[in-house]
Motif scaffolding. Structure first.
Motif, PDB file in Angstrom:
ATOM      1  N   ALA A 168       0.841  -1.205   0.000  1.00 18.62           N
ATOM      2  CA  ALA A 168       0.000   0.000   0.000  1.00 18.62           C
ATOM      3  C   ALA A 168       0.875   1.254   0.000  1.00 18.62           C
ATOM      4  CB  ALA A 168      -0.934  -0.002   1.195  1.00 18.62           C
ATOM      5  N   PRO A 224      -9.592   5.644  -4.625  1.00 17.97           N
ATOM      6  CA  PRO A 224      -9.035   4.518  -5.384  1.00 17.97           C
ATOM      7  C   PRO A 224      -9.572   4.426  -6.809  1.00 17.97           C
ATOM      8  CG  PRO A 224     -10.606   3.731  -3.771  1.00 17.97           C
ATOM      9  CD  PRO A 224     -10.420   5.198  -3.520  1.00 17.97           C
ATOM     10  N   TRP A 264      -3.856   8.003  -1.793  1.00 16.81           N
ATOM     11  CA  TRP A 264      -4.527   7.289  -2.886  1.00 16.81           C
ATOM     12  C   TRP A 264      -5.721   6.490  -2.391  1.00 16.81           C
ATOM     13  CZ3 TRP A 264      -5.093   2.046  -2.953  1.00 16.81           C
ATOM     14  CH2 TRP A 264      -4.310   1.314  -2.053  1.00 16.81           C
ATOM     15  N   GLN A 265      -5.725   6.078  -1.129  1.00 17.58           N
ATOM     16  CA  GLN A 265      -6.830   5.267  -0.602  1.00 17.58           C
ATOM     17  C   GLN A 265      -8.110   6.092  -0.458  1.00 17.58           C
ATOM     18  OE1 GLN A 265      -4.661   3.971   2.820  1.00 17.58           O
ATOM     19  NE2 GLN A 265      -4.205   1.979   1.911  1.00 17.58           N
ATOM     20  N   GLN A 266      -7.993   7.409  -0.449  1.00 19.49           N
ATOM     21  CA  GLN A 266      -9.170   8.276  -0.354  1.00 19.49           C
ATOM     22  C   GLN A 266      -9.939   8.310  -1.674  1.00 19.49           C
ATOM     23  OE1 GLN A 266      -9.852   9.336   2.633  1.00 19.49           O
ATOM     24  NE2 GLN A 266      -7.890   8.569   3.386  1.00 19.49           N
TER      25      GLN A 266
END
Length: 164
Positions: free
Chosen positions: A69, A85, A81-83
């Motif tokens: 990650a 995807p 980036w996880q906010q």
């Protein structure tokens, strides 16, 4: 002003002028040496590529630690980036993980050393920076990663490699 009315010699001013000239000369010499030392050692003129080499080092360290990650965030140059995807749906974390584990041409990465970087593309410093790393201490396992100067994203495999 005539020769008979010449100002009195100021030894302090002469000393300051001499020191200033010597200081400027030393500064120019150090700048010239640093400019060429960075280029010759493979880190760019004036060591301008060192920051990008450190990013590639952090990326490969995250791959070694199987922190995919974090490595993916470095690869995409987006720590958040996880906010969002969906922005990276074309190259998902799952595919990224597969590429750096199952399908890796250098095998599993246990150790690495960032060796050298060169500018590529047009312009003074190029549009892309190619970074070479030796994987697992094996000189036959060299990895070349391209880093876009415009947005900081990585590209693997690099469009081409260089000899060193």
């Amino acid at each position: 002003m005539t020769l008979m009315n010449a100002p009195v010699y100021d030894a302090g001013k002469a000393k300051r002028t001499r020191y200033a000239l010597v200081g400027v000369g030393v500064l120019v010499a150090v700048l010239v040496v640093a400019t060429f030392a960075g280029f010759i050692s493979g880190h760019g003129w004036l060591f301008s590529n060192v920051y990008t080499e450190h990013r590639v080092n952090k990326f490969l360290t995250a791959i070694e630690q199987k922190d995919f990650a974090t490595a993916y965030g470095i690869y995409q140059n987006d720590s958040d980036w996880q906010q969002h995807p969906d922005k990276y749906s074309g190259y998902s974390l799952q595919r990224f993980t597969e590429d750096w584990t199952k399908y890796s041409p250098v095998g599993e990465i246990h150790s690495h050393h960032v060796d050298k970087s060169v500018s590529d593309g047009s312009g003074t410093f190029g549009t892309t920076l190619l970074v070479a790393a030796t994987i697992n201490g094996d000189p036959d396992k060299r990895l070349f990663i391209a880093v876009q100067r415009s947005d900081g994203t990585f590209t693997y495999p690099a469009p081409h490699i260089f000899a060193y």
